[in-house]
Design a protein around this motif. Structure first.
Motif, PDB file in Angstrom:
ATOM      1  N   GLU A   9       0.919  -1.332   0.109  1.00  0.00           N
ATOM      2  CA  GLU A   9      -0.103  -0.113   0.047  1.00  0.00           C
ATOM      3  C   GLU A   9       0.806   1.379   0.046  1.00  0.00           C
ATOM      4  OE1 GLU A   9      -3.711   1.946   2.406  1.00  0.00           O
ATOM      5  OE2 GLU A   9      -2.722   0.222   3.296  1.00  0.00           O
ATOM      6  N   LYS A  42      -3.444   3.216  -9.245  1.00  0.00           N
ATOM      7  CA  LYS A  42      -4.913   2.674  -8.962  1.00  0.00           C
ATOM      8  C   LYS A  42      -5.137   1.539  -9.434  1.00  0.00           C
ATOM      9  CE  LYS A  42      -5.497   7.007  -7.500  1.00  0.00           C
ATOM     10  NZ  LYS A  42      -5.358   7.413  -6.209  1.00  0.00           N
ATOM     11  N   THR A  43      -6.171   0.900  -9.367  1.00  0.00           N
ATOM     12  CA  THR A  43      -6.801  -0.156  -9.836  1.00  0.00           C
ATOM     13  C   THR A  43      -6.810  -0.149 -11.347  1.00  0.00           C
ATOM     14  OG1 THR A  43      -8.179  -0.513  -7.980  1.00  0.00           O
ATOM     15  CG2 THR A  43      -8.870  -1.765  -9.883  1.00  0.00           C
ATOM     16  N   GLY A  68       1.056   6.757  -6.735  1.00  0.00           N
ATOM     17  CA  GLY A  68      -0.225   6.886  -7.207  1.00  0.00           C
ATOM     18  C   GLY A  68      -0.956   6.045  -8.193  1.00  0.00           C
ATOM     19  N   ARG A 121       2.080   1.745  -3.653  1.00  0.00           N
ATOM     20  CA  ARG A 121       0.938   2.204  -4.277  1.00  0.00           C
ATOM     21  C   ARG A 121       0.566   3.720  -4.066  1.00  0.00           C
ATOM     22  NH1 ARG A 121      -1.542  -2.415  -2.255  1.00  0.00           N
ATOM     23  NH2 ARG A 121      -3.268  -1.189  -1.667  1.00  0.00           N
ATOM     24  N   GLU A 122       0.786   4.044  -2.812  1.00  0.00           N
ATOM     25  CA  GLU A 122       0.142   5.387  -2.657  1.00  0.00           C
ATOM     26  C   GLU A 122       1.231   6.517  -3.100  1.00  0.00           C
ATOM     27  OE1 GLU A 122      -0.576   5.490   1.617  1.00  0.00           O
ATOM     28  OE2 GLU A 122      -2.769   4.757   1.549  1.00  0.00           O
TER      29      GLU A 122
END
Length: 69
Positions: free
Chosen positions: A19, A28-29, A26, A22-23
């Motif tokens: 996480e 996203k799915t 940036g 990913r953050e």
């Protein structure tokens, strides 16, 4: 900045990107990646669509080449 984390390969061949990473990136799915492997190294490179201005320039170049042909 360099982030490192561990993750596990699932029985379906899936890997979870932690996480925090990913953050920071940036992500996203639905994000798409190029996967490069060399011996014991696997690299994921995020694929980003070109900006509309780049696409317009490429289209103009292709039209000029087609016209010349």
């Amino acid at each position: 900045m360099f982030d490192a984390a561990t993750t596990t390969l699932s029985s379906k061949g899936q890997v979870v990107i932690p996480e925090a990473i990913r953050e920071r990136l940036g992500l996203k799915t639905g994000a798409q990646f190029v996967v490069v492997a060399d011996r014991d190294v696997v690299i994921l490179k995020v694929l980003e669509p070109p900006a509309l201005s780049e696409f317009t320039a490429l289209t103009a170049q292709a039209r000029r080449a087609a016209k010349a042909a």
